[in-house]
Enzyme design. Structure first.
Site, short mmCIF file in Angstrom:
data_model
loop_
_atom_site.label_atom_id
_atom_site.label_comp_id
_atom_site.label_asym_id
_atom_site.label_seq_id
_atom_site.Cartn_x
_atom_site.Cartn_y
_atom_site.Cartn_z
N TYR A 1 -12.10 -1.87 -4.62
CA TYR A 1 -12.68 -2.06 -3.29
C TYR A 1 -14.21 -1.99 -3.29
CZ TYR A 1 -8.19 -2.16 -0.82
OH TYR A 1 -6.96 -2.53 -0.34
N GLU B 1 -9.31 -10.06 -8.55
CA GLU B 1 -8.28 -9.04 -8.26
C GLU B 1 -7.03 -9.25 -9.12
OE1 GLU B 1 -9.75 -8.43 -3.64
OE2 GLU B 1 -7.74 -9.18 -4.02
N ASN C 1 -2.30 -0.50 6.43
CA ASN C 1 -1.86 -1.74 7.07
C ASN C 1 -0.86 -2.52 6.20
OD1 ASN C 1 -3.74 -2.45 5.18
ND2 ASN C 1 -4.97 -3.75 6.51
N HIS D 1 -2.29 -5.62 1.22
CA HIS D 1 -3.63 -6.18 1.02
C HIS D 1 -3.53 -7.69 0.88
CE1 HIS D 1 -7.60 -6.81 -0.73
NE2 HIS D 1 -7.02 -7.48 -1.71
N LYS E 1 0.82 -1.22 0.00
CA LYS E 1 0.00 0.00 0.00
C LYS E 1 0.86 1.27 0.00
CE LYS E 1 -4.01 -2.22 2.06
NZ LYS E 1 -5.15 -2.03 2.97
#
Ligand code: CMP
Length: 139
Positions: A51, A128, A114, A117, A11
């Site tokens: 998302y 994805e 975080n 993913h 991320k």
């Protein structure tokens, strides 16, 4: 039967903090094979689409803004039972609750940032992976 592929993204915050190399080392240490990998930057519309499953959640808009805020690295990882193995390996969604030594514990800074993913099902892993990579980009 469980599948052998999952999709991850490093991320924006983890990328900006130069954790990409360390996270790739952890991927390899964990026995995951990198089948495809690319650095890219999502547009807001792409992040919205990626998302989409979370579109009704209160954190959706912030997540979309965050995920389109800077470069990311997307990768398809291969291992037996990859979705579950990767989710276990990276630690809990909230880095504060992630087990010591997991990627999210080491490199995550918040629930949103975080570090990485992980797909939540084989079906979503397929969707994805196709979102980021064509067949020709997979090895
Ligand atoms: P990820 O594995 O990318 O899947 C969806 C993301 O939404 C998740 O990691 C978190 O970054 C984010 N997320 C999940 N729950 C929350 C929450 N309660 N508040 C903010 N962000 C969240």
């Amino acid at each position: 039967m469980s599948g052998n592929k999952t999709l991850t993204m490093i991320k924006p915050t983890a990328f900006a903090k130069n954790y990409t190399g360390k996270i790739i080392d952890k991927i390899i240490e964990g026995g995951f094979r990198i089948v495809a990998m690319k650095m890219t930057k999502l547009t807001k519309d792409q992040a919205k689409l990626f998302y989409k499953v979370h579109q009704d959640k209160p954190f959706y808009n912030d997540l979309v803004t965050f995920m389109s805020s800077g470069p990311i690295v997307a990768a398809i990882l291969e291992k037996e039972n990859a979705v579950e193995a990767w989710r276990h390996y990276i630690g809990a969604t909230n880095p504060e609750k992630a087990a010591p030594g997991t990627i999210r514990n080491l490199y995550g800074t918040s629930l949103q940032a975080n570090a990485v993913h992980g797909s939540d099902s084989d079906e979503n892993a397929e969707i994805e992976a196709a979102f980021f990579f064509s067949q020709l980009e997979r090895f």
